[in-house]
Structure formats: structure tokens, C-alpha cells
Scaffold this motif. Structure first.
Motif, short mmCIF file in Angstrom:
data_model
loop_
_atom_site.label_atom_id
_atom_site.label_comp_id
_atom_site.label_asym_id
_atom_site.label_seq_id
_atom_site.Cartn_x
_atom_site.Cartn_y
_atom_site.Cartn_z
N LEU A 92 0.80 -1.22 0.00
CA LEU A 92 0.00 0.00 0.00
C LEU A 92 0.84 1.27 0.00
O LEU A 92 0.55 2.21 -0.76
CB LEU A 92 -0.93 0.00 1.21
N LEU A 93 1.86 1.33 0.85
CA LEU A 93 2.62 2.57 1.01
C LEU A 93 3.20 3.08 -0.31
O LEU A 93 2.99 4.26 -0.66
CB LEU A 93 3.72 2.37 2.06
N PRO A 94 3.95 2.28 -1.07
CA PRO A 94 4.49 2.81 -2.34
C PRO A 94 3.40 3.23 -3.30
O PRO A 94 3.53 4.26 -3.98
CB PRO A 94 5.30 1.63 -2.89
N LEU A 95 2.31 2.47 -3.38
CA LEU A 95 1.21 2.79 -4.29
C LEU A 95 0.59 4.14 -3.94
O LEU A 95 0.37 4.99 -4.83
CB LEU A 95 0.15 1.69 -4.25
N GLN A 96 0.32 4.36 -2.67
CA GLN A 96 -0.31 5.61 -2.25
C GLN A 96 0.64 6.79 -2.40
O GLN A 96 0.21 7.89 -2.77
CB GLN A 96 -0.78 5.49 -0.80
N ILE A 97 1.90 6.57 -2.13
CA ILE A 97 2.87 7.65 -2.29
C ILE A 97 2.96 8.09 -3.74
O ILE A 97 3.02 9.29 -4.06
CB ILE A 97 4.25 7.21 -1.75
N VAL A 98 2.97 7.14 -4.66
CA VAL A 98 3.01 7.46 -6.09
C VAL A 98 1.76 8.26 -6.47
O VAL A 98 1.83 9.25 -7.22
CB VAL A 98 3.11 6.17 -6.93
N ARG A 99 0.61 7.84 -5.97
CA ARG A 99 -0.64 8.54 -6.31
C ARG A 99 -0.67 9.94 -5.72
O ARG A 99 -1.20 10.87 -6.36
CB ARG A 99 -1.84 7.72 -5.83
N ILE A 100 -0.15 10.11 -4.53
CA ILE A 100 -0.08 11.45 -3.93
C ILE A 100 0.80 12.35 -4.78
O ILE A 100 0.46 13.52 -5.04
CB ILE A 100 0.45 11.36 -2.49
N ARG A 101 1.92 11.86 -5.26
CA ARG A 101 2.80 12.65 -6.11
C ARG A 101 2.12 13.03 -7.42
O ARG A 101 2.24 14.16 -7.90
CB ARG A 101 4.09 11.89 -6.37
N ARG A 102 1.39 12.07 -8.01
CA ARG A 102 0.67 12.38 -9.24
C ARG A 102 -0.37 13.47 -9.00
O ARG A 102 -0.53 14.38 -9.83
CB ARG A 102 -0.01 11.11 -9.76
N ALA A 103 -1.10 13.36 -7.89
CA ALA A 103 -2.13 14.36 -7.59
C ALA A 103 -1.52 15.74 -7.38
O ALA A 103 -2.05 16.75 -7.86
CB ALA A 103 -2.93 13.93 -6.36
N ARG A 104 -0.40 15.80 -6.69
CA ARG A 104 0.26 17.09 -6.46
C ARG A 104 0.75 17.69 -7.77
O ARG A 104 0.63 18.91 -8.00
CB ARG A 104 1.42 16.91 -5.47
N GLN A 105 1.30 16.85 -8.64
CA GLN A 105 1.75 17.34 -9.94
C GLN A 105 0.58 17.86 -10.76
O GLN A 105 0.66 18.93 -11.38
CB GLN A 105 2.47 16.20 -10.69
#
Length: 333
Positions: free
Chosen positions: A302-315
Motif C-alpha cells: 500500500l505505502l508505495p502505491l499511495q505515495i506514487v498517487r499522492i505525487r501524481r495528484a500534487r503534480q
């Protein structure tokens, strides 16, 4: 109204599950213990299926577009299908354990009743919410002051619960000086601090989910489209309203997702800490080991998946900030 509904949700689900567990334990012989667990899973479907159905109907406009209607039909089919499966499992449980017809009648009848009530209450809550919407105001994602207050509330809760745990630990060591050890009880104090502070954080940020609903005009199909674009980086053509909704969705989700991730970490940390005493004294059973492995595995995925999605959302929020400031079209319903 929302607070009352949330409290009723907790009270009703807890009462139904506790009552169901009591019936299963009373009417099932010890040699069929595994079937108690199976029947409990069926009971959870009978309870949470209708609640899910009612929540979707109360939270979203499922009649505003053909995509939304299609989405709601799929939800209905999934819930009804699971309830039929749960009914079959309940009947099989009664036959195998020779528990009689009482439990199948109560479980299946209760599921039908809850589904009927959810189908009636959900639309009523939606209409109430629509007629009591706050007046439109300038667009703001989530105010920094709100974020700070939520973080402070979580930290204070953690410190307060942990302090109470330490006090209780001291009292316990005074009363039972030879049977209780700090190394065994300290993890429990920490675990309760993690779990309760995580729960407070979840409750305090529930209102933010309404903003995710409102930026998509309560349209579940629009939410799915913009989420795929923002979080999964899918190449989907969006119209003007979708572009505005996607930009605002990204601005909100960049705040809510880190909180959700922190809540999960707090909860899982608390659950893992509860297994430490068993590991320390060598009394860990297969259940404890399985729980530890599953929790760690879930976090690793979960952690890597959510971190990637958070970065995409911020971008996405940074590159489409101008759309977020655009006026939304007036809702038609």
C-alpha cells in the motif's frame, strides 16, 4: 444531522454484529467453531451490504446521468449478489451445524429488512442534504488552519492516550508487581494510543470527503473519470466541467490522501504492537504470526502505491491550478 447519522451507524452496526455473534455462539457446538466464523462473515454482508447501498444513494446523485445510473445498477447487483451468497452460506451453516432455522430466518430476514430500509432512507437523506446545502462561496480546497487543527488534534490524542496508558501501567505494576512487566504492557499502551489517535483523525477529517463529492457535483461517474486521470495518470478526454472538477479534486486529494495514509499506518502500527508481548514470551500462535505477516505485507504494497498517487495528484494540482479557479457551471439538480 451528519453527526447523528454517523453515531446511529456505529450503534446499529455494533449492536447487530454483537447480537449476531451472541446467537451464533449460543446455537453452535464447540466442534463447529470454524462455522461460527463463516456465518459471521455472512452476517457482515447482511449488515454492511445494505449500509453501503444506502450510503451510496445518500451521498451521490445516482440519477443525474446514464453513467451514474449504470454505476448504481452495478452497486445494486453486487450488493444483492453478495446477500444471496450470504443467504446460501447461512443455510449451509444451519444444516451442517444442526443449529435449526432460527439463525437463517433472523439473518436473511434482517438482511432483506435492512436492504429495504436502506433503499428508502438513502434517497430521503440525499434530498435532505440537497435542500440544506450551504450557499456557494469562493473556491478554497482545504484551509491550512483546518489542516493544522486536525494534526494537532491527532497529536494531542496520541499523547493523552499514551499518558493515560502509562498511568494505568504504573497502577497495574503496583497492584500486580510480580505478574505484569513493563516490557509486556508498554506495547499495549502504545498500541491504544496509535489506534485511538488514528480513529480521531479519521473522524475529524470525514467532512473533507464531502468536498470531493461536491467538486464533482455529486456525480459518481465524473468522480471515477477525474480520479483515473489524477491518480492513475490515464489519458481520458475531459470536457470543461471535468477539467475544473479534476483540478479541484487534485487540490483536495493531495491533503486527504496523506491523512488517510497516516490513519492506516497508525491503525496498523497499533495492531502490530499488540502482537509484541506474545513474541517476547514465545507464546505467539499461528494467528498472531499470520496477522503480523498480513499487516506488514499490506503496508509494503500500500505505502508505495499511495505515495506514487499522492505525487501524481500534487503534480496535477500544480499544472492545472488555473482550472481550479474557474467558475463551475450551476448544477442542474
Amino acid at each position: 444531522m451528519r453527526i447523528v447519522a454517523f453515531i446511529l451507524f456505529i450503534v446499529i452496526t455494533t449492536g447487530l454484529l454483537m447480537g449476531g455473534v451472541f446467537l451464533l455462539v449460543v446455537h453452535t457446538d464447540d466442534k463447529y467453531a470454524i462455522w461460527v466464523f463463516v456465518a459471521l462473515l455472512a452476517l457482515m454482508i447482511f449488515v454492511y451490504g445494505p449500509l453501503t447501498l444506502g450510503s451510496v444513494r445518500a451521498f451521490w446523485d445516482v440519477t443525474g446521468s446514464e453513467d451514474s445510473r449504470r454505476y448504481y445498477r452495478r452497486v445494486i447487483l453486487v450488493v444483492i449478489g453478495l446477500e444471496v451468497l450470504a443467504a446460501v452460506v447461512t443455510v449451509v451453516y444451519a444444516v451442517v451445524t444442526r443449529a435449526g432455522a432460527l439463525i437463517p430466518i433472523i439473518f436473511i430476514g434482517g438482511g432483506v429488512l435492512l436492504t429495504t430500509v436502506a433503499s428508502l432512507v438513502g434517497p430521503a437523506l440525499y434530498r435532505y442534504d440537497r435542500t440544506h446545502r450551504p450557499p456557494a462561496s469562493d473556491w478554497v480546497a482545504i484551509e491550512p488552519s483546518q489542516i493544522s487543527r486536525r494534526i494537532l488534534a491527532t497529536v494531542i490524542t496520541f499523547v493523552g492516550v499514551f499518558a493515560l496508558g502509562i498511568i494505568g501501567l504504573g497502577i497495574a505494576n503496583t497492584v500486580f508487581p510480580r505478574t505484569l512487566r513493563v516490557a509486556q504492557l508498554l506495547p499495549f499502551a502504545l498500541s491504544f494510543a496509535f489506534i485511538i489517535s488514528g480513529g480521531v483523525s479519521v473522524f475529524s477529517t470525514m467532512g473533507w470527503n464531502r468536498r470531493l463529492r461536491d467538486v464533482t457535483d455529486r456525480d459518481p461517474s465524473r468522480l471515477r473519470r477525474v480520479a483515473r486521470v489524477v491518480l492513475r495518470n490515464k489519458n481520458i478526454d475531459l470536457d470543461d466541467r471535468d477539467l475544473v472538477a479534476a483540478a479541484r479534486y487534485a487540490a483536495v486529494i493531495t491533503v486527504t490522501m496523506p491523512f488517510q495514509l497516516a490513519n492506516i499506518v497508525l491503525l496498523y502500527a497499533g495492531l502490530l504492537l499488540q502482537q509484541i508481548p506474545a513474541l517476547q514470551n514465545g507464546s505467539a500462535n499461528e494467528y498472531s504470526i499470520i496477522v503480523i505477516i498480513l499487516l506488514i505485507a499490506f503496508l509494503v504494497v500500500l505505502l508505495p502505491l499511495q505515495i506514487v498517487r499522492i505525487r501524481r495528484a500534487r503534480q496535477y494540482a500544480r499544472t492545472h491550478a488555473a482550472y481550479a479557479e474557474s467558475p463551475m457551471a450551476t448544477p442542474t439538480n
